[in-house]
Design a protein around this motif. Sequence first.
Motif, mmCIF file in Angstrom:
data_model
loop_
_atom_site.group_PDB
_atom_site.id
_atom_site.type_symbol
_atom_site.label_atom_id
_atom_site.label_comp_id
_atom_site.label_asym_id
_atom_site.label_seq_id
_atom_site.Cartn_x
_atom_site.Cartn_y
_atom_site.Cartn_z
ATOM 1 N N LYS A 74 -6.721 6.312 12.149
ATOM 2 C CA LYS A 74 -7.043 7.628 11.594
ATOM 3 C C LYS A 74 -8.399 8.125 12.079
ATOM 4 C CE LYS A 74 -5.607 9.103 7.652
ATOM 5 N NZ LYS A 74 -5.323 9.313 6.213
ATOM 6 N N PRO A 119 0.820 -1.207 0.000
ATOM 7 C CA PRO A 119 0.000 0.000 0.000
ATOM 8 C C PRO A 119 0.861 1.267 0.000
ATOM 9 C CG PRO A 119 -0.088 -1.088 2.128
ATOM 10 C CD PRO A 119 0.763 -1.943 1.250
ATOM 11 N N HIS A 120 0.273 2.331 -0.482
ATOM 12 C CA HIS A 120 0.961 3.621 -0.493
ATOM 13 C C HIS A 120 0.070 4.663 0.137
ATOM 14 C CE1 HIS A 120 4.067 2.194 -3.236
ATOM 15 N NE2 HIS A 120 3.096 1.558 -3.871
ATOM 16 N N LYS A 121 0.685 5.747 0.527
ATOM 17 C CA LYS A 121 -0.119 6.853 1.002
ATOM 18 C C LYS A 121 -0.323 7.814 -0.151
ATOM 19 C CE LYS A 121 -0.431 10.292 4.662
ATOM 20 N NZ LYS A 121 -1.832 10.009 4.981
ATOM 21 N N ASP A 134 -5.752 16.035 4.498
ATOM 22 C CA ASP A 134 -5.873 15.193 5.680
ATOM 23 C C ASP A 134 -6.283 15.983 6.914
ATOM 24 O OD1 ASP A 134 -5.816 12.519 5.459
ATOM 25 O OD2 ASP A 134 -3.730 12.243 6.103
ATOM 26 N N ARG A 154 -9.312 11.530 13.999
ATOM 27 C CA ARG A 154 -10.324 12.466 13.506
ATOM 28 C C ARG A 154 -11.271 12.892 14.615
ATOM 29 N NH1 ARG A 154 -15.569 12.213 11.495
ATOM 30 N NH2 ARG A 154 -15.686 9.948 11.540
ATOM 31 N N ALA A 200 4.947 0.564 4.676
ATOM 32 C CA ALA A 200 3.947 1.576 4.351
ATOM 33 C C ALA A 200 3.065 1.933 5.538
ATOM 34 C CB ALA A 200 3.084 1.100 3.195
ATOM 35 N N GLU A 217 -0.725 11.201 -0.859
ATOM 36 C CA GLU A 217 -0.606 12.460 -0.129
ATOM 37 C C GLU A 217 -1.013 13.643 -0.990
ATOM 38 O OE1 GLU A 217 2.714 12.709 3.297
ATOM 39 O OE2 GLU A 217 3.245 11.589 1.498
ATOM 40 N N PHE A 249 -11.158 7.566 -2.097
ATOM 41 C CA PHE A 249 -10.976 6.417 -1.210
ATOM 42 C C PHE A 249 -9.497 6.268 -0.875
ATOM 43 C CE2 PHE A 249 -10.402 1.994 -0.141
ATOM 44 C CZ PHE A 249 -11.519 1.700 0.632
ATOM 45 N N VAL A 270 -7.182 8.523 -0.962
ATOM 46 C CA VAL A 270 -6.700 9.612 -0.124
ATOM 47 C C VAL A 270 -7.103 9.371 1.336
ATOM 48 C CG1 VAL A 270 -7.056 12.051 0.404
ATOM 49 C CG2 VAL A 270 -6.612 11.329 -1.944
ATOM 50 N N ILE A 271 -8.322 8.896 1.523
ATOM 51 C CA ILE A 271 -8.807 8.728 2.897
ATOM 52 C C ILE A 271 -8.287 7.447 3.535
ATOM 53 C CG2 ILE A 271 -10.875 8.511 4.341
ATOM 54 C CD1 ILE A 271 -12.358 10.132 2.182
ATOM 55 N N TYR A 272 -8.279 6.349 2.796
ATOM 56 C CA TYR A 272 -7.946 5.061 3.416
ATOM 57 C C TYR A 272 -6.619 4.476 2.959
ATOM 58 C CZ TYR A 272 -12.869 5.340 4.596
ATOM 59 O OH TYR A 272 -14.067 5.756 5.057
ATOM 60 N N GLY A 273 -5.950 5.137 2.042
ATOM 61 C CA GLY A 273 -4.687 4.600 1.560
ATOM 62 C C GLY A 273 -4.869 3.901 0.223
ATOM 63 N N LEU A 274 -3.778 3.902 -0.545
ATOM 64 C CA LEU A 274 -3.814 3.349 -1.893
ATOM 65 C C LEU A 274 -3.344 1.909 -1.827
ATOM 66 C CD1 LEU A 274 -4.170 4.456 -4.825
ATOM 67 C CD2 LEU A 274 -1.727 4.877 -4.819
ATOM 68 N N LYS A 282 3.721 5.026 7.481
ATOM 69 C CA LYS A 282 3.512 6.183 6.635
ATOM 70 C C LYS A 282 2.021 6.451 6.456
ATOM 71 C CE LYS A 282 5.041 8.325 2.427
ATOM 72 N NZ LYS A 282 5.414 8.143 1.034
ATOM 73 N N LEU A 283 1.268 5.384 6.228
ATOM 74 C CA LEU A 283 -0.167 5.529 6.016
ATOM 75 C C LEU A 283 -0.857 6.135 7.230
ATOM 76 C CD1 LEU A 283 -0.945 2.194 4.184
ATOM 77 C CD2 LEU A 283 -1.420 4.466 3.300
ATOM 78 N N ARG A 332 -12.538 15.356 8.101
ATOM 79 C CA ARG A 332 -11.392 15.647 7.268
ATOM 80 C C ARG A 332 -11.829 16.407 6.022
ATOM 81 N NH1 ARG A 332 -7.027 12.869 9.292
ATOM 82 N NH2 ARG A 332 -7.640 11.100 10.573
#
Lengths: 264, 275, 290, 348, 362
Positions: free
Chosen positions: E219, C118-120, C127, E223, E240, C122, C207, C209-213, E243-244, C138
């Motif tokens: 998260k 997974p990636h963030k 956020d 929030r 990750a 950003e 999705f 952006v909010i939950y991660g890629l 970072k996430l 958010r």
Amino acid sequence: MSVANATETPVLEVRNVSKRFGGVKAVNDVSLRVMPREIVSLIGPNGAGKTTTFNLISGVLPPSSGQIIYRGEDTAKLRSSDFARRGIGRTFQNLALFRHGTVVENLLVGRHVHFRYSVMEALAFWGRPRREEIEAREKVEKIIEFLEIEELRDKTVSQLAYGQQKRVELGRALACEPQLLLLDEIVAGMNREEKEDIARFTLDIRDEFGIAVLMIEHDMQVVMDLSDRVYVLDFGALIAQGTPAEVAADPMVLAAYLGEDAHA
Amino acid sequence: MTSIPTAVADTPALAVHNIQVVYGGAIEAVRDVSLEVRAGQIVALLGSNGAGKSTVLKAVSGVLDAEDGEIDKGSIQLFGRAIEKDAAPEIVRQGMVQVPEGRRLFATLTVEDNLLAGAHLRSRSELAAAKEYVFKLFPRLVDKRSTVAGYLSGGEQQMVAIGRALMSAPKLLALDEPSLGLAPLVVAEIFNSIRQLRDQSGLTILLVEQNASRALAICDYAYIMENGRVVLDGTGEQLRRNADVREFYLGLSSKQGRTHMKDVKHYKRRKRWLS
Amino acid sequence: MGYFVELVVSGLAIGAIYGLVAMSFAVIYKATGIVNFSQGELGMLTAYTSWSIATTLGAGGIATVLIAVVAGAVIGMLCERLIMRPMLGEPVLSVVLVTIGLAVVLRSIVTIGWGAAPHKFEVAGVDAVLDIGGMGMRVSQLGVIAMLAAALAGFWWFLKYSRFGVAMRAVAADENVARLMGISTARVQSVAWACASALAGLAGVFFAVIYGLSPTIYELGLKAFPATVLGGFDSVLGSGVSGLVIGVLENLVGGYLPSTLKEVAGFFLILVVLMVRPFGLFGEKRIERV
Amino acid sequence: MKSGFFKQRYAELVVLTDSRAVKAWTVVLFAALLLAPMVLGPFLLAHVTVILFTLVGALGLTVLTGFTGLISLGHVGFLMLGAYAYAIGVTRLGLPPELALLASAGVPALFGLVVGVPSLRLHGLYLAITTLAFSHIVSAALLAGGKFTGAGRGITVLRPRMLGIDLSSDRAFYWFCLAMCVLAVLVTLNLRRSYVGRALVAIRDNDIAARTMGVNLVRYKLLAFLISAAITGVAGAMMAMYISIVSVESFPFLLSIEALAIIIVGGLGSVLGAVLGTVFIVSMPEVFAALTSGMGGRLADLMTTSAHEIKSVLYGLAIIAFLRFDPRGLRGIWHDIRHAWVYWPLRY
Amino acid sequence: QQQGVTDTEIVVGDILPLTGPPALLGVAHNLGVKAAVAEVNAAGGINGRKVRLISEDDGYVPSRTVQGVRKLITSDKIFAFTSISGTAQAEAAMPVIKQAGIPAMAPITTYEGLYNPTIKNVFAVGYDMSNAVEELVSMMADRYPGKKWAVISQDDDYGENVRAGFERAAKAKKLQVVSTQVYKKGQADFSSEILKVKQSGAEALMAGGVLGENVAMTKELERIGHKIPVGVTYVSRVPASAKLMGPAGENVYTVDYVYLESSPQGKAFTEKLGKYLSAEEMPKVNRYSYTGYAAARALFEAMGKCGKALTWDCTNAELAKVKNLDTGVMTPISFSATNHLAAPKLLLLKADPAAVTYKAVQ
Ligand SMILES: Nc1ncnc2c1ncn2[C@@H]1O[C@H](COP(=O)(O)OP(=O)(O)OP(=O)(O)O)[C@@H](O)[C@H]1O
Ligand SMILES: Nc1ncnc2c1ncn2[C@@H]1O[C@H](COP(=O)(O)OP(=O)(O)OP(=O)(O)O)[C@@H](O)[C@H]1O
Ligand SMILES: [Mg+2]
Ligand SMILES: [Mg+2]
């Protein structure tokens, strides 16, 4: 030819039947009867409610009010699949064949109510199922011969021309061995010669099988030549009835339906 | 719409040359058929069930592929331009529209939306007038304009189908059995309108019809198909005098006018056309 | 802020994502009469593509939305042109299966191209948590709700005033006759795929952006499917709204009932609604007449 | 090829096939399948075993979706019920395996009736989604079933002795699967050529007309669900015995899709289609694997860690290509080939 | 000669999810095994025989695992398994493996059925997930005494392990548990769960998600402004994840038995991997590469002890004798005749948002 006899019980008696679709009153207080071995026509302008009347008689739709008596039995209590079992067969104006089946298969579905073997027996397909299927095939082949569609037998119906499909529809209705046959514009889309064929079949159906026929038709030659009696619908209501000659002379029918050059 | 330059007036609006149509790579439905429709004419195509009339119409409108059919041989020219390889929308853009057999309305759309769909290629400003025209032709549809087409009666559907095709203001209209399922009074009107469309707007019409007497009465030229071939052609008048046509298509016997349906002999078999 | 209100509002945020995807299902259904089972995958591929583009360009929030829409539309059109176009006019179920095949391909392409890790995603500022009446939301969550509103308004206008709307429905009703009327089915299908893919792409990007890629984003398709059914398959607007309904419902069930019921709550709602309205809340009735 | 017109007796019209060639091929194929364990290595034997029980499941779906036109996205629900009915039967209730096998048909059949009820009102995709909901609910219920269903853990099942035959060897199990599969094929073929099958197909093509012909929609739609669920349930039990554990994870939603893929790729609504589709879909990944390993290390070097993903891209593309080539599915291709064979070079 | 062994070569296999989302785990693990193979080959192989690895993909679906295991044993004729995929997958494959008697390492996820009672030819490295969770919660309870706890877990066997471990710790440490929630696998949004946690007054949370789920939970906590310590399992300790989570990960704890990448041992291992893996492969490395490497090393060690006459029986016996083997990626591991589970020492870790990684807690 046995024309209606007052003491005989009618095959079909429709009493003050109405059908509404939302605001539209498609059928309005219609009464009609069909005696045994009679050919009766139902005519009227487009959208007059003829097909809807057929739908009520064959159990496709329930009437909003009124009674439909078939051979002495009120049909209100019947499920829509019981009508065929009782002996009402019909064809459809806009073709309602089983498109992916062959002609033979379509006709066999028409015989659906005549099979007696159980589902379990069907899975084994031995003994009774085989006998019944053979018998059914025999009957179906006779109908195919009768309607002269031998060469179409194994074709998929979606590949048939329009007029050919109409013939298959007739065959399917006959396969059910009905006592009352409802034909909805069966000759529409046929040329003169083919209409003559269908006329001949219709007469044979009545004369040889003793089936009463109620038909919707816009072709006046067919209506005039074949019918014993004619009913005329307009805007859902009966506006005339009688012998073909009487109806053809009725000024209301001329104005609403036939137009001036009625004698084509 | 009538402004076909005189220089090309000699080329027919639609010319079909020796086409052969095959379904599913195996069933030959049309063999070696040629026909011509001249601009401003009504041309009728008659024939018994399964003769291949609808197939010819499908071929000229470019919709055979949907039924796994193909034009195997021959060529088709619309206003002098080869179209046998064109797709249906392209052919419509060239000015030919077909009213398909069996109505085929957009069942889930209202009557009005069906008409709008027919006018897809026209500009917005022409819509109102076109709709008016159709409603004048079929007053029965006015009340039904916002009814879903699938619920219409058979005849009403046929009216919408014809109206829908007229909405695109075609130069050439191909009608597959327009009188199918219509009441006698309406049939008379339709044929009147067809004649009027030709006379007043110069519309060219290719008409497939089972009501032979009416079709022959209004057409300029007619072809008769049997078993996938054209077996006879001529002007309406010539054909009406042909003995075979009189017997098989018009139901007239040589002696006493119309034959009665009940008198049709059981042993009568369809006559095979020679040639 | 009350527990109830918080449940509802956070339900709206996820519901808006469902809504966008549900709308994308409906667009393709309405225009071509098929269900596109690769909808979630289109969203995922768009999300990954947008991520690559956005991080390269260092795009901000609004730019990212634009990238998502454009990337989605392009991806949708490509898939249509390469895969779906040749299937025009073929039996519905075969076409549907092709979309399933497409889904398999797209899913793998994503893992080949970007890996399974997974990636963030950003994007500057999105956020951040805003205080709305004592409740934290958010920016990205508010953004996706706004997107759904915009999409609903846009499609309402499009379907009401554009002639294309009628053409789409004509193609869905009978492709071959539509062609006989001069309607180019290929073009209709292409536009529908572009629109649908842009909608799904938007959902995918938000999705992500909010939950991660991650390569599980495609499951969004399956999650939004019930919303489309609830709204009615052919109702683009109804589907969008139903997404919100399901999002909120799930949250309320999760908040007040045993949490295991949360996931099946949507299905129960559908079963109940379909018993009463067999064609969804806003769908068109099936024509039944002979 | 049929020379249709020259039948002597009506009885000849109701047989499964009247072609000598088809009969001969059937005998050859059956003999080959019977002898397969003597020839095939364990891996290929296992592969054929997978084909056999997958085919049973595909036939179940054929009855529902292929014949009756009721699209199911929740087929895996019946598969799961069958597997669990068998597993719970033998492990928790101590039933003899024969009885548990019956239960694996009976329990899903009962649920089939329940799931069938919405089909009386719903059509197409709306029905499909209720079947999907059903499979979700089944898996949720099984996960919440505590010790009885093994919850997330699942239940381990060993290969049983049935009718005195020990099925624990791969060969014996293969023959068992072959027997069940032949049974399922015969049952579906017979169903299709009986009035029941015709009624189902009639409902698919035109339900109003079917009703007018006297087909009771309630009865036959429910029957379709019942028969389909029963056949599928048995496939579930066979699958359970094969992988020797039933757990919800072994029955992902993807299986429902795969089942649909099988019958569509094969050609909807025909038993032959189901057979061809199953062989195709089950074998394709293995074929690709063989191809890639055939290319050896070079390919692995080329694609490093993505080799397996590339395989699944090829898998997806193959499905697409096949349908593009012939949307009627493998059965259509099969018929074309036969047609060409018979009529060549006289095309018309 | 035993299958898979020739004069010059030994074939080993592993079965893992190499496609789809679980490939995150499978591919990384596979890389660890590859590195171990490359390393042993670089050193001349095992008693002169080069090792060749065949990797099978099961997509994390149990039925495919069984099929793949059969293929590796009977068609590819491998000598041993370096790894067998996840819990349900391993469980499904176990009858086949047991029956065959082939040496098999189970280093990905472990469960009691793998080592209790011991199976002659199966050796597990790592922790029963429930034990790891028990340890984690206990350690956290010591750091944050007297807190009210909540637990959120997945609805499958993994979640069941989390719940079991959590319950054991709760009982031992007499924790007050105010909220227990189970979510369906594949869920993405946890707003209602987290609101419920807050509503129940919980002051610490055991988040039993896999990866994205835990990120979503932390998260959400951020929030709604509910700052409480959160425990997650090591499953999600991939690069990750820190970072996430971003700043939301401030209070996140986990335990793991492989060394941190940032530790000296981790750095040495990364360097080693760099020698044997390609540049594209390196980014795919994560903690599972460590587990793969360790298990393969243990297996090769045992095989090496068998000398030229390499057999299954010998390898199984030698594996049972592995004592304090230092693989460099975790604390030394040992097996014995009665214990086929090597459970290296667990380290308590805490997320470090600033450095986008985890750091060890003393
Ligand atoms: N299911 C329905 N829902 C709504 N309106 C209907 C329905 N069925 C029929 N109608 C309407 O009822 C009227 C009568 O229809 P019907 O089909 O009975 O006419 P018809 O006499 O058969 O005409 P035609 O000769 O054109 O076939 C029509 O105006 C039609 O639009
Ligand atoms: N899709 C198809 N596939 C195979 N054969 C077809 C197909 N459509 C038509 N045919 C065959 O082609 C022949 C011509 O059909 P066509 O529909 O053109 O006849 P038609 O002259 O329009 O008849 P009708 O007057 O009944 O409408 C028929 O024998 C028919 O069986
Ligand atoms: Mg009518
Ligand atoms: Mg025709």
